[in-house]
Scaffold this active site. Sequence first.
Site, PDB file in Angstrom:
ATOM      1  N   GLU A   1      -6.916   4.609   7.739  1.00  0.00           N
ATOM      2  CA  GLU A   1      -6.617   6.001   7.396  1.00  0.00           C
ATOM      3  C   GLU A   1      -7.928   6.530   6.613  1.00  0.00           C
ATOM      4  OE1 GLU A   1      -2.698   5.179   5.527  1.00  0.00           O
ATOM      5  OE2 GLU A   1      -1.993   4.951   7.293  1.00  0.00           O
TER       6      GLU A   1
ATOM      7  N   LYS B   1       0.178   4.436  -0.155  1.00  0.00           N
ATOM      8  CA  LYS B   1      -0.479   5.444   0.319  1.00  0.00           C
ATOM      9  C   LYS B   1      -0.051   6.537  -0.665  1.00  0.00           C
ATOM     10  CE  LYS B   1      -0.203   3.006   4.905  1.00  0.00           C
ATOM     11  NZ  LYS B   1      -0.025   3.002   6.286  1.00  0.00           N
TER      12      LYS B   1
ATOM     13  N   HIS C   1      -9.514   1.089   4.449  1.00  0.00           N
ATOM     14  CA  HIS C   1      -8.191   1.203   5.472  1.00  0.00           C
ATOM     15  C   HIS C   1      -8.436   2.243   6.493  1.00  0.00           C
ATOM     16  CE1 HIS C   1      -4.250   2.532   6.104  1.00  0.00           C
ATOM     17  NE2 HIS C   1      -3.735   1.272   5.692  1.00  0.00           N
TER      18      HIS C   1
ATOM     19  N   GLY D   1       2.683   1.941  10.818  1.00  0.00           N
ATOM     20  CA  GLY D   1       3.667   2.980  10.696  1.00  0.00           C
ATOM     21  C   GLY D   1       4.360   3.518  12.040  1.00  0.00           C
TER      22      GLY D   1
ATOM     23  N   ASN E   1       0.914  -1.196   0.054  1.00  0.00           N
ATOM     24  CA  ASN E   1       0.047   0.114  -0.035  1.00  0.00           C
ATOM     25  C   ASN E   1       0.963   1.294   0.123  1.00  0.00           C
ATOM     26  OD1 ASN E   1      -1.877   2.027   0.656  1.00  0.00           O
ATOM     27  ND2 ASN E   1      -2.904   1.297   2.369  1.00  0.00           N
TER      28      ASN E   1
ATOM     29  N   SER F   1       3.574  -2.422  10.266  1.00  0.00           N
ATOM     30  CA  SER F   1       5.019  -2.436  10.808  1.00  0.00           C
ATOM     31  C   SER F   1       5.547  -3.764  10.331  1.00  0.00           C
ATOM     32  CB  SER F   1       5.321  -1.961  11.926  1.00  0.00           C
ATOM     33  OG  SER F   1       5.076  -0.570  12.338  1.00  0.00           O
TER      34      SER F   1
HETATM   35  P1  13P Z   1       2.869   0.261   7.823  1.00  0.00           P
HETATM   36  O1  13P Z   1       3.551  -0.913   6.810  1.00  0.00           O
HETATM   37  O2  13P Z   1       3.765   1.413   7.179  1.00  0.00           O
HETATM   38  O3  13P Z   1       2.885   0.165   9.268  1.00  0.00           O
HETATM   39  O4  13P Z   1       1.682   0.392   7.198  1.00  0.00           O
HETATM   40  C1  13P Z   1       0.807  -0.511   7.036  1.00  0.00           C
HETATM   41  C2  13P Z   1      -0.237  -0.237   6.459  1.00  0.00           C
HETATM   42  O5  13P Z   1      -1.070   0.601   6.749  1.00  0.00           O
HETATM   43  C3  13P Z   1      -0.863  -0.894   5.012  1.00  0.00           C
HETATM   44  O6  13P Z   1      -1.906  -0.554   4.646  1.00  0.00           O
END
Ligand code: 13P
Length: 253
Positions: A100, A11, A98, A176, A9, A216
């Site tokens: 977010e 983002k 997601h 993250g 992803n 992560s």
């Molecule tokens: P990270 O791997 O950066 O923690 O993000 C996970 C995520 O939100 C994947 O959709």
Amino acid sequence: MRKKIVAGNWKLNNTMDEGLKLASEIANMMNDEVKDGVSVVLGTPFIHLNAVSNLTKTNKNLNVAAQDCSTHESGAYTGDISVAMIKSTGASHVIIGHSERREYHNETNTELATKVDLALKEGLTPIFCCGESLDIRESGNHEAFVSQQLTESLFHLSEEQMSKVVIAYEPIWAIGTGVTASSAQAQEMHKALRAHLATKFGDSLAENTSILYGGSCKPGNAKELFGQADIDGGLIGGASLKSRDFVDIANSF
Ligand code: 13P
């Protein structure tokens, strides 16, 4: 047998050139390195979907996902991107719900149910995200909370529709942050989610649903996570932006 899937992803990252460079590196490495039977998905911003789909179409194990879709099919919804538009780029998957988007765009379980319906109708594979905040985890209600996300967004589907959905469990406190859920915590949750799916759709469908872990996930912890009985791969944020790390994760089964 359920599919092993590693999805990136991206983002809000990568200009057009940067995205094409990253996708080409991954495609080249995959030809040589990634085992057959592992499906790799690149979740790119909308601008990259068509170019990355063209670049990856000769590799049957490499697929492309949008990171969201509209709740509408067409019309006066400025800025929205419909499932038909996504499909027309050559993408095959769409990430839905997601955390977010739930947090910054106030997406509700009911809206996400609509997005899942539209994606399935268009022949796209939904990667449906769920996961709890730290508060909810600390209150001990995480299983109930995440189960309810599934109930409200997926339990209206027919068995046939549900068999096309991929689930990604992403605890918000691990996204993250560098804090990964321990493999035991992740396994416990994946097992609970599979059991919850079974209550509605039966054991066989639950057994055949791919449930990915996100939060992560890195080359250093992917093997242990993917080695758990109910973890079928990962949804990768930060580490999907580096071709070497991402391909190493895809090789961690
Ligand atoms: P990270 O791997 O950066 O923690 O993000 C996970 C995520 O939100 C994947 O959709």
